[in-house]
Design a protein around this motif. Structure first.
Motif, short mmCIF file in Angstrom:
data_model
loop_
_atom_site.label_atom_id
_atom_site.label_comp_id
_atom_site.label_asym_id
_atom_site.label_seq_id
_atom_site.Cartn_x
_atom_site.Cartn_y
_atom_site.Cartn_z
N VAL A 62 0.83 -1.20 0.00
CA VAL A 62 0.00 0.00 0.00
C VAL A 62 0.87 1.25 0.00
O VAL A 62 0.59 2.22 -0.71
N GLU A 63 1.94 1.25 0.78
CA GLU A 63 2.79 2.42 0.87
C GLU A 63 3.54 2.69 -0.43
O GLU A 63 3.71 3.83 -0.85
N VAL A 78 -7.17 -1.63 3.02
CA VAL A 78 -6.37 -0.60 2.35
C VAL A 78 -6.47 0.72 3.11
O VAL A 78 -5.46 1.40 3.34
N GLY A 79 -7.68 1.06 3.54
CA GLY A 79 -7.88 2.30 4.30
C GLY A 79 -7.09 2.31 5.59
O GLY A 79 -6.47 3.32 5.95
N LYS A 139 -6.62 3.92 -3.83
CA LYS A 139 -5.58 4.84 -3.39
C LYS A 139 -5.20 5.69 -4.59
O LYS A 139 -5.11 5.21 -5.71
N LEU A 157 -3.44 2.89 4.83
CA LEU A 157 -3.18 4.29 4.49
C LEU A 157 -3.16 5.17 5.73
O LEU A 157 -2.32 6.07 5.85
#
Length: 240
Positions: A37-38, A179-180, A75, A183
């Motif tokens: 994700v990052e 995912v949220g 994202k 983040l």
């Protein structure tokens, strides 16, 4: 008859700071969901509408451009359509493959972790590990599962075979929520790192101060006595 060339070369896995780490043709580092994700510039949910292969400018290698119709970005941002370029494909009866590089078929739905190159081309972050298949379960709900891979994934800290995450499918809603959370964890991780760095600075300053005083205690004592002697006449005049 199609001639298949399975490239006996190393593959490059994208890592933070734009540095590439090299793995063998069948072994790669297991990447955590948080890191994916990052690192990803965008995470998109979409359906493949076309997939076309061609030779590169030198004519030696084959690359494939798969066009996705984007439903939404989990994202970042994405245009209604995005073209994903991957190495390999089939041209004029010759097929090139590299283990660990995903391929896409028109009509299939995926979540893709996307990296944008300075040239403007988009690719898949971490190759197979950056693609998730979206399917319907027996109730008609969309579920997400990691893309199966022929790579042997290895834990970087232990050197043992590992999985980057469980292969158990989860609902699309649960995946989006994950995912949220990843983040939201990014600024917290950054703040923690800064606090640790500041703590190290304070500890270093205290250590340096103690070391200086230990080495120069005689001089510091003489300075203190001198200051005290200089203050005595002033105090006597003030009393008189």
């Amino acid at each position: 008859m199609e001639h298949v060339i399975r490239l006996p070369v190393t593959i490059l896995l994208l890592v933070p700071l734009g540095v590439a780490s090299v793995a063998s043709a069948s072994v790669a580092r297991a990447v955590s969901f948080q890191e994916k994700v990052e690192v990803a510039d965008a995470i998109v949910l979409g359906t493949v509408v076309s997939s076309e292969s061609r030779r590169d400018g030198d004519g030696r290698w084959i690359v494939t451009t798969s066009t996705f119709e984007v439903e939404r970005a989990l994202k970042g941002s994405a245009a209604p359509r995005i073209a994903i370029v991957t190495p390999g494909g089939s041209v004029d009866g010759v097929r090139q493959e590299t283990i660990g590089v995903p391929s896409f078929r028109p009509g299939d739905e995926h979540v893709v972790f996307v990296r944008h190159a300075p040239s403007g081309a988009s690719s898949v972050a971490f190759f197979d590990q950056g693609v998730y298949d979206v399917r319907r379960d027996e109730r008609g709900r969309r579920v997400v599962r990691p893309r199966p891979t022929q790579l042997v994934l290895v834990d970087q800290t232990t050197g043992r075979a590992a999985m980057s995450e469980p292969a158990t499918p989860r609902s699309l809603e649960a995946f989006e929520a994950e995912v949220g959370r990843a983040l939201r964890a990014r600024p917290e991780r950054g703040a923690l790192a800064r606090m640790q760095a500041n703590g190290s600075t304070v500890r270093g300053w205290k250590s340096a101060t103690a070391e200086f005083m230990g080495e120069h205690w005689k001089i510091l004592t003489l300075v203190g006595v001198g200051l005290l002697l200089a203050l005595v006449p002033i105090l006597l005049r003030m009393r008189s």
